[in-house]
Design an enzyme around this catalytic site. Structure first.
Site, short mmCIF file in Angstrom:
data_model
loop_
_atom_site.label_atom_id
_atom_site.label_comp_id
_atom_site.label_asym_id
_atom_site.label_seq_id
_atom_site.Cartn_x
_atom_site.Cartn_y
_atom_site.Cartn_z
N CYS A 51 10.42 -15.13 -6.15
CA CYS A 51 9.63 -16.33 -5.80
C CYS A 51 9.37 -17.29 -7.16
CB CYS A 51 8.19 -16.12 -5.13
SG CYS A 51 8.02 -17.46 -4.10
N HIS A 89 9.93 -12.40 -0.75
CA HIS A 89 9.09 -11.50 -1.33
C HIS A 89 9.44 -10.03 -0.83
CE1 HIS A 89 6.04 -13.85 -3.38
NE2 HIS A 89 6.30 -14.85 -2.57
N GLU A 101 8.83 -7.28 -2.24
CA GLU A 101 7.80 -6.53 -2.73
C GLU A 101 6.76 -6.22 -1.60
OE1 GLU A 101 7.76 -9.55 -3.40
OE2 GLU A 101 5.65 -10.08 -3.17
N1 LIG Z 1 4.15 -21.50 -6.44
C1 LIG Z 1 5.58 -21.52 -6.33
C2 LIG Z 1 5.94 -20.15 -5.94
C3 LIG Z 1 5.29 -19.31 -4.76
C4 LIG Z 1 5.26 -17.99 -4.87
O1 LIG Z 1 5.41 -17.18 -5.86
N2 LIG Z 1 4.26 -17.53 -3.77
C5 LIG Z 1 3.67 -16.25 -4.01
C6 LIG Z 1 2.10 -16.32 -4.15
C7 LIG Z 1 1.39 -14.91 -4.06
C8 LIG Z 1 2.52 -13.97 -4.22
O2 LIG Z 1 2.83 -13.23 -3.22
O3 LIG Z 1 2.54 -13.33 -5.52
C9 LIG Z 1 5.91 -22.37 -4.93
O4 LIG Z 1 4.69 -22.43 -4.19
O5 LIG Z 1 7.18 -22.53 -4.69
#
Ligand SMILES: N[C@@H](CCC(=O)NCCCC(=O)O)C(=O)O
Length: 272
Positions: free
Chosen positions: A127, A233, A235
Site C-alpha cells: 500500500c 493488504h 497482511e
Molecule cells: N495513504 C495512502 C496509502 C494507504 C494505506 O497504506 N492504507 C493503509 C492504512 C492502514 C493500514 O492498513 O496499515 C493512500 O491513501 O493511498
C-alpha cells in the site's frame, strides 16, 4: 467510530535463527509527543506467513544511517499507512489540504528502498510501501483516485475493520507475471484501502496487475531477485487467506535464501 482492532491472531513459535526482516515505522503525534508505530497485522503476517522475525525500525532517518540497518537484516517490508508521501518527492499535483503526512517515514523509506535494491535484499512493499517503491525509483502518484474519471473508489469504509479490509475488487494479472506464478492464477479478489495510486510507474517497475478500472495494483522491480509491491493488504488476517499466505510464503523463501548467503559471507569473512 471504528471498533477496536482485530484480535491478535495466533502466532507460531519461530526457530532461534529465523531470518530477520526490517519494518520501518511511522511517526504518530499523540498528546504532543512523537510515537514510532507499526501495525501489528504486518508483524504477525511476517511471523505466521513468512516465518521470519520482524525488526521494527524507527523513522529517524535524519539521524540514523538507514543503510547500516541493511547489514543486519535479510529482508525489508514496507507497510501501509494512512499518511501520504509528500508530493515534493515526486512533483505531483498538490495533495488535499487535510492529507496526513509523515516526513520522518519518507526520510527513511525512500533512501532505504534504493539501498536495499542495490544489495538485492528481498523486498515486499504494501500500500503506502507500494507507492514509496514507485516514488523511490522515480515514478509519480495520483493523490485522489476516486476523483479520476472512470476510476472506482478505492478507499476503505469507515469500519469496523472487517468491513474496511473486506474483498473489494478483482486483481487481473499478466499471465507471465511473477504474481501469477505465486498465486497460481491470473485473477484473484483483493481488498482496497487507499486514496492514492501509481500514476506514472518508474522505469524499473514492471506492472504485473491492475484493478478492473485499470488502477495499478501489483508491480515487480526489473532485475531484482524478489522485489514486489502490492497496493492491497495481504497482511490483513493473512493466515485466513490462501493467496496472502502464498505471497508471504514466497517472500519468506526469498528471505531465507538471502539469509543463508549473508551468513555464509559473514562466516567466510570471520575465517579469513
Ligand atoms: N495513504 C495512502 C496509502 C494507504 C494505506 O497504506 N492504507 C493503509 C492504512 C492502514 C493500514 O492498513 O496499515 C493512500 O491513501 O493511498
Amino acid at each position: 467510530m471504528i471498533t477496536p482492532p482485530q484480535p491478535t491472531l495466533k502466532t507460531q513459535q519461530l526457530p532461534a535463527h529465523a531470518p530477520v526482516v526490517a519494518v520501518p515505522m511511522c511517526v504518530k503525534h499523540i498528546d504532543g509527543q512523537n510515537y514510532h508505530t507499526v501495525g501489528e497485522k504486518y508483524l504477525t503476517a511476517l511471523i505466521d506467513g513468512s516465518g521470519v522475525y520482524p525488526l521494527s525500525f524507527p523513522a529517524l532517518g535524519t539521524v540514523l544511517p538507514v543503510e547500516a540497518l541493511l547489514d543486519h537484516v535479510d529482508g525489508l517490508l514496507l507497510t501501509g499507512s494512512p499518511s501520504n508521501i509528500a508530493v515534493g518527492h515526486y512533483g505531483g499535483d498538490p495533495d488535499r489540504d487535510d492529507s496526513p503526512q509523515d516526513p520522518g517515514r519518507d526520510a527513511v523509506t525512500l533512501p532505504l528502498i534504493r539501498a536495499a535494491l542495490q544489495r538485492d535484499i528481498p523486498l515486499l512493499a504494501i500500500c503506502r510501501g507500494f507507492q514509496e517503491l514507485n516514488v523511490a525509483l522515480g515514478g509519480t502518484l495520483h493523490t485522489r483516485i476516486h476523483k479520476q474519471t472512470g476510476k472506482m473508489d478505492h478507499r476503505g469504509s469507515d469500519g469496523p475493520y472487517d468491513d474496511i479490509y473486506k474483498p473489494a475488487h478483482d486483481l487481473i494479472l499478466e499471465a507471465d507475471s511473477r504474481f501469477a506464478a505465486i498465486f497460481g492464477a491470473t485473477r484473484i479478489t483483493i481488498n482496497s484501502v487507499h486514496w492514492q495510486a501509481i500514476d506514472r510507474p518508474a522505469d524499473r517497475l514492471v506492472v504485473e496487475g491492475r484493478a478492473p478500472d485499470g488502477v495499478i495494483e501489483a508491480v515487480r522491480v526489473k532485475g531484482a531477485t524478489f522485489a514486489l509491491g502490492v497496493q492491497w493488504h495481504p497482511e490483513y488476517r493473512c493466515i485466513e487467506n490462501a493467496d496472502s499466505m502464498k505471497l508471504f510464503g514466497a517472500f519468506g523463501d526469498a528471505v531465507r535464501v538471502y539469509a543463508t548467503a549473508r551468513r555464509s559471507a559473514r562466516d567466510a569473512g570471520r575465517a579469513a
